[in-house]
Design a protein around this motif. Structure first.
Motif, PDB file in Angstrom:
ATOM      1  N   VAL A   1      42.763  48.061  46.579  1.00 29.04           N
ATOM      2  CA  VAL A   1      43.755  48.671  45.377  1.00 29.04           C
ATOM      3  C   VAL A   1      43.739  47.910  44.266  1.00 29.04           C
ATOM      4  CG1 VAL A   1      46.115  49.888  44.376  1.00 29.04           C
ATOM      5  CG2 VAL A   1      45.230  50.410  46.932  1.00 29.04           C
ATOM      6  N   TRP A   2      43.696  46.844  44.405  1.00 27.02           N
ATOM      7  CA  TRP A   2      43.597  45.557  43.254  1.00 27.02           C
ATOM      8  C   TRP A   2      42.379  45.298  42.413  1.00 27.02           C
ATOM      9  CZ3 TRP A   2      41.650  40.875  45.245  1.00 27.02           C
ATOM     10  CH2 TRP A   2      41.140  39.960  44.188  1.00 27.02           C
ATOM     11  N   THR A   3      40.918  46.110  43.627  1.00 25.55           N
ATOM     12  CA  THR A   3      39.961  45.470  42.422  1.00 25.55           C
ATOM     13  C   THR A   3      40.000  46.634  42.167  1.00 25.55           C
ATOM     14  OG1 THR A   3      38.904  45.987  44.804  1.00 25.55           O
ATOM     15  CG2 THR A   3      38.896  44.503  44.616  1.00 25.55           C
ATOM     16  N   ARG A   4      39.983  48.076  42.554  1.00 26.47           N
ATOM     17  CA  ARG A   4      40.333  48.971  41.949  1.00 26.47           C
ATOM     18  C   ARG A   4      40.617  48.530  40.814  1.00 26.47           C
ATOM     19  NH1 ARG A   4      42.254  54.094  43.875  1.00 26.47           N
ATOM     20  NH2 ARG A   4      44.077  53.557  42.951  1.00 26.47           N
ATOM     21  N   ASP A   5      41.464  48.200  40.836  1.00 16.61           N
ATOM     22  CA  ASP A   5      42.572  48.488  39.593  1.00 16.61           C
ATOM     23  C   ASP A   5      41.855  47.116  38.573  1.00 16.61           C
ATOM     24  OD1 ASP A   5      44.114  50.706  40.404  1.00 16.61           O
ATOM     25  OD2 ASP A   5      45.819  49.419  41.030  1.00 16.61           O
ATOM     26  N   SER A   6      42.070  46.472  38.842  1.00 16.94           N
ATOM     27  CA  SER A   6      41.718  45.004  37.817  1.00 16.94           C
ATOM     28  C   SER A   6      39.931  45.373  37.672  1.00 16.94           C
ATOM     29  CB  SER A   6      40.880  44.270  38.889  1.00 16.94           C
ATOM     30  OG  SER A   6      42.739  43.931  38.697  1.00 16.94           O
ATOM     31  N   GLN A   7      39.090  46.263  38.156  1.00 16.64           N
ATOM     32  CA  GLN A   7      37.560  46.584  37.868  1.00 16.64           C
ATOM     33  C   GLN A   7      36.933  45.091  38.126  1.00 16.64           C
ATOM     34  OE1 GLN A   7      37.562  47.518  33.366  1.00 16.64           O
ATOM     35  NE2 GLN A   7      37.997  49.670  33.961  1.00 16.64           N
ATOM     36  N   ILE A   8      36.891  45.647  39.214  1.00 15.70           N
ATOM     37  CA  ILE A   8      36.409  44.667  39.550  1.00 15.70           C
ATOM     38  C   ILE A   8      35.443  44.082  41.450  1.00 15.70           C
ATOM     39  CG2 ILE A   8      36.440  41.841  41.543  1.00 15.70           C
ATOM     40  CD1 ILE A   8      39.329  41.228  40.237  1.00 15.70           C
ATOM     41  N   ASP A   9      34.387  44.248  41.441  1.00 11.12           N
ATOM     42  CA  ASP A   9      33.597  44.733  42.571  1.00 11.12           C
ATOM     43  C   ASP A   9      34.060  44.259  44.403  1.00 11.12           C
ATOM     44  OD1 ASP A   9      31.837  45.173  44.795  1.00 11.12           O
ATOM     45  OD2 ASP A   9      30.142  44.029  43.966  1.00 11.12           O
ATOM     46  N   PRO A  10      34.411  45.295  44.979  1.00 16.10           N
ATOM     47  CA  PRO A  10      35.590  45.338  46.174  1.00 16.10           C
ATOM     48  C   PRO A  10      34.667  43.714  47.055  1.00 16.10           C
ATOM     49  CG  PRO A  10      35.106  46.923  46.270  1.00 16.10           C
ATOM     50  CD  PRO A  10      34.855  46.586  44.963  1.00 16.10           C
ATOM     51  N   ALA A  11      32.849  44.369  46.325  1.00 17.29           N
ATOM     52  CA  ALA A  11      32.473  43.165  47.906  1.00 17.29           C
ATOM     53  C   ALA A  11      32.063  42.060  47.130  1.00 17.29           C
ATOM     54  CB  ALA A  11      30.696  44.456  47.695  1.00 17.29           C
ATOM     55  N   SER A  12      32.572  41.272  46.354  1.00 14.64           N
ATOM     56  CA  SER A  12      32.253  39.954  45.169  1.00 14.64           C
ATOM     57  C   SER A  12      33.550  39.415  45.368  1.00 14.64           C
ATOM     58  CB  SER A  12      31.595  40.635  43.518  1.00 14.64           C
ATOM     59  OG  SER A  12      33.169  40.390  43.467  1.00 14.64           O
ATOM     60  N   VAL A  13      34.165  39.849  46.475  1.00 16.68           N
ATOM     61  CA  VAL A  13      35.731  39.238  46.162  1.00 16.68           C
ATOM     62  C   VAL A  13      35.264  38.040  47.364  1.00 16.68           C
ATOM     63  CG1 VAL A  13      38.008  39.026  46.715  1.00 16.68           C
ATOM     64  CG2 VAL A  13      37.165  40.684  44.952  1.00 16.68           C
ATOM     65  N   LEU A  14      35.407  36.736  47.511  1.00 20.94           N
ATOM     66  CA  LEU A  14      35.026  35.719  48.706  1.00 20.94           C
ATOM     67  C   LEU A  14      36.170  34.922  49.009  1.00 20.94           C
ATOM     68  CD1 LEU A  14      32.281  33.526  47.171  1.00 20.94           C
ATOM     69  CD2 LEU A  14      31.964  36.208  49.178  1.00 20.94           C
ATOM     70  N   GLY A  15      36.172  34.589  50.449  1.00 17.88           N
ATOM     71  CA  GLY A  15      38.159  33.636  50.448  1.00 17.88           C
ATOM     72  C   GLY A  15      37.519  33.267  52.119  1.00 17.88           C
ATOM     73  N   SER A  16      38.608  32.764  52.639  1.00 17.98           N
ATOM     74  CA  SER A  16      38.469  33.035  54.390  1.00 17.98           C
ATOM     75  C   SER A  16      38.392  33.495  55.156  1.00 17.98           C
ATOM     76  CB  SER A  16      40.293  32.610  54.734  1.00 17.98           C
ATOM     77  OG  SER A  16      41.450  33.849  55.117  1.00 17.98           O
ATOM     78  N   TYR A  17      37.915  33.297  56.640  1.00 16.60           N
ATOM     79  CA  TYR A  17      37.855  33.982  57.409  1.00 16.60           C
ATOM     80  C   TYR A  17      38.979  35.442  57.732  1.00 16.60           C
ATOM     81  CZ  TYR A  17      40.771  31.160  60.386  1.00 16.60           C
ATOM     82  OH  TYR A  17      41.736  31.126  60.943  1.00 16.60           O
ATOM     83  N   THR A  18      40.675  34.841  57.247  1.00 14.22           N
ATOM     84  CA  THR A  18      41.367  36.400  57.081  1.00 14.22           C
ATOM     85  C   THR A  18      41.195  37.231  56.222  1.00 14.22           C
ATOM     86  OG1 THR A  18      42.806  34.614  56.839  1.00 14.22           O
ATOM     87  CG2 THR A  18      42.411  35.163  59.377  1.00 14.22           C
ATOM     88  N   GLY A  19      40.473  36.876  55.420  1.00 14.73           N
ATOM     89  CA  GLY A  19      40.868  37.409  54.108  1.00 14.73           C
ATOM     90  C   GLY A  19      41.996  37.126  52.435  1.00 14.73           C
ATOM     91  N   ALA A  20      41.795  35.378  53.044  1.00 13.34           N
ATOM     92  CA  ALA A  20      42.571  34.897  51.997  1.00 13.34           C
ATOM     93  C   ALA A  20      42.058  34.153  50.541  1.00 13.34           C
ATOM     94  CB  ALA A  20      42.878  33.260  52.736  1.00 13.34           C
ATOM     95  N   ILE A  21      42.518  34.432  49.678  1.00 15.49           N
ATOM     96  CA  ILE A  21      41.485  34.183  48.865  1.00 15.49           C
ATOM     97  C   ILE A  21      42.285  33.333  47.482  1.00 15.49           C
ATOM     98  CG2 ILE A  21      40.796  35.484  46.322  1.00 15.49           C
ATOM     99  CD1 ILE A  21      41.527  38.037  47.775  1.00 15.49           C
ATOM    100  N   GLY A  22      41.234  32.131  46.590  1.00 13.14           N
ATOM    101  CA  GLY A  22      41.048  31.566  46.331  1.00 13.14           C
ATOM    102  C   GLY A  22      42.096  30.398  45.868  1.00 13.14           C
ATOM    103  N   ILE A  23      42.630  29.324  45.082  1.00 16.46           N
ATOM    104  CA  ILE A  23      42.916  28.257  45.559  1.00 16.46           C
ATOM    105  C   ILE A  23      44.624  28.128  46.522  1.00 16.46           C
ATOM    106  CG2 ILE A  23      43.927  26.504  43.676  1.00 16.46           C
ATOM    107  CD1 ILE A  23      42.072  27.566  41.404  1.00 16.46           C
ATOM    108  N   PRO A  24      45.557  29.340  45.831  1.00 20.73           N
ATOM    109  CA  PRO A  24      46.283  29.362  46.205  1.00 20.73           C
ATOM    110  C   PRO A  24      46.081  29.811  48.313  1.00 20.73           C
ATOM    111  CG  PRO A  24      46.647  30.747  44.712  1.00 20.73           C
ATOM    112  CD  PRO A  24      44.990  30.090  44.932  1.00 20.73           C
ATOM    113  N   GLN A  25      45.091  31.142  48.034  1.00 21.49           N
ATOM    114  CA  GLN A  25      44.675  31.479  49.387  1.00 21.49           C
ATOM    115  C   GLN A  25      45.694  33.061  50.213  1.00 21.49           C
ATOM    116  OE1 GLN A  25      41.810  30.548  52.182  1.00 21.49           O
ATOM    117  NE2 GLN A  25      41.281  30.441  50.216  1.00 21.49           N
TER     118      GLN A  25
END
Length: 382
Positions: A206-230
């Motif tokens: 939902v977030w990537t669709r609404d933000s017009q981000i390719d969901p396959a491009s999002v990188l994170g931890s092995y649990t899917g936590a994202i970015g500087i603040p995880q």
């Protein structure tokens, strides 16, 4: 300037069981279960400083009946395009590494506060924290004014999570979340964990669709936590903010967005502006013994200061108005280290709020101490 931590306890002899019982009875605390429970097992958001070669199995989720049912649900509830989601999941890969990393250790080690503290309150993080604070001083001050969270707390969280963006994870979040939604390993908490990852997979889409981000491009931890603040995707949806004002939220590349999002998360989870995080317990045997007796591992504050002081506990907090603070609810935080007397401290509501970010006493105290250490370095001009 070297920041010295005030002691949270002192060496004392273990209490006899009858004394433990008498203290608990005096406080009305015998409600079943162990009198001296352990706090939650400490854990880190990501395996920082380690590299894993990801074992992947392509197209495991193509023509998968469980995935098909999930897609149908997303189409019905969120108006996704059916064909587009099938195409997306046809290209999702199973991550064997993610599965391995969520498995509990077959031989759990004893909890060790001193080892955990040394991992996070150390020169690399402290120096990086000073550099981060200086580079982002305006955003930290603005976040503090807007959300009421001190800069040192924000700095502490980001330092513990990723060493200020140094280790954010390079797993595809879509692969990790899909794997843990549909192929979580057989553990006692499997159903609960799968439900959590499913919700985060939904929110990622939902977030990537609404933000017009390719969901396959999002990188994170092995649990899917994202970015500087995880942030997990569900936290992004609820708490992330565009704090640099560029019209989009980017937790991986924008320190300002990370700073504002952490502050908003804490505020929304109950941070009390201007209030302490912990109070020190006096090192005498009686006060430490009372702490030992009532430390039940519950993170939510439920002992009043009046209850503890009535039982005989003294605090090492010069200037504290004990009478005025009598109703203050507290958590008795236990900090075990093998071969040493367990240390104790008192956590206030803000300590509990830190455990909402990561459900570990060790984590919350490490965040607080790292932030205080960096602040002391900043104030000394170091």
């Amino acid at each position: 300037m070297t920041f010295q931590f005030a002691p949270f306890g002192n060496t004392f002899k273990p209490l006899r069981p009858v004394l433990v019982a008498s203290v608990l009875c005096a406080l009305g605390a015998f409600a079943g279960g162990s009198a001296i429970a352990q706090s939650q097992q400490p854990q880190s958001a990501t395996p920082q400083g380690q590299e894993f070669e990801e074992e992947i199995i392509p197209q495991r989720y193509a023509q998968n009946p469980n995935v098909d049912a999930f897609i149908n649900d997303m189409v019905a509830r969120y108006d996704f395009d059916n064909d587009a989601l099938h195409t997306l999941f046809n290209n999702v890969s199973y991550s064997a590494t993610a599965v391995k990393l969520v498995l509990p250790s077959p031989t759990p080690s004893a909890k060790n506060w001193k080892a955990y503290q040394a991992r996070f309150i150390e020169p690399v993080r402290i120096n990086a924290g000073v550099k981060f604070w200086r580079a982002n001083q305006a955003a930290l001050q603005r976040a503090s004014e807007q959300f009421g969270v001190p800069p040192e707390i924000i700095v502490g969280i980001i330092g513990v999570e990723t060493i200020y963006g140094r280790y954010m994870g390079n797993f595809r979040a879509l692969d990790a979340l899909t794997t843990l939604t549909f192929d979580y390993p057989n553990t006692p908490n499997r159903a609960e964990r799968m439900a959590t990852f499913r919700k985060n997979l939904e929110d990622l889409l939902v977030w990537t669709r609404d933000s017009q981000i390719d969901p396959a491009s999002v990188l994170g931890s092995y649990t899917g936590a994202i970015g500087i603040p995880q942030f997990l995707p569900s936290s992004i949806v609820q708490y992330a903010v565009d704090f640099d004002g560029n019209g989009r939220i980017d937790l991986r590349n924008s320190p300002a967005d990370a700073i504002g999002s952490v502050a908003n998360y804490l505020k929304q989870n109950g941070w009390e502006t201007g209030r302490p995080v912990v109070w020190r317990i006096a090192p005498d045997e009686g006060s430490q013994g009372i702490a030992q007796a009532v430390a039940d591992g519950s993170p939510e504050p439920h002992w009043s200061l009046a209850q503890l002081t009535k039982a005989g506990m003294l605090l090492d907090q010069p200037g504290l108005n004990v009478q005025a603070e009598a109703p203050t609810p507290l958590t008795v935080v236990d900090l075990p280290t093998p071969g040493m007397a367990t240390q104790y401290t008192l956590g206030l509501k803000n300590f509990y709020t830190l455990t909402r970010y990561n459900r570990s006493f060790f984590y919350a105290l490490a965040v607080y101490q790292l932030g205080e250490t960096v602040k002391a370095r900043m104030m000394s001009g170091g």
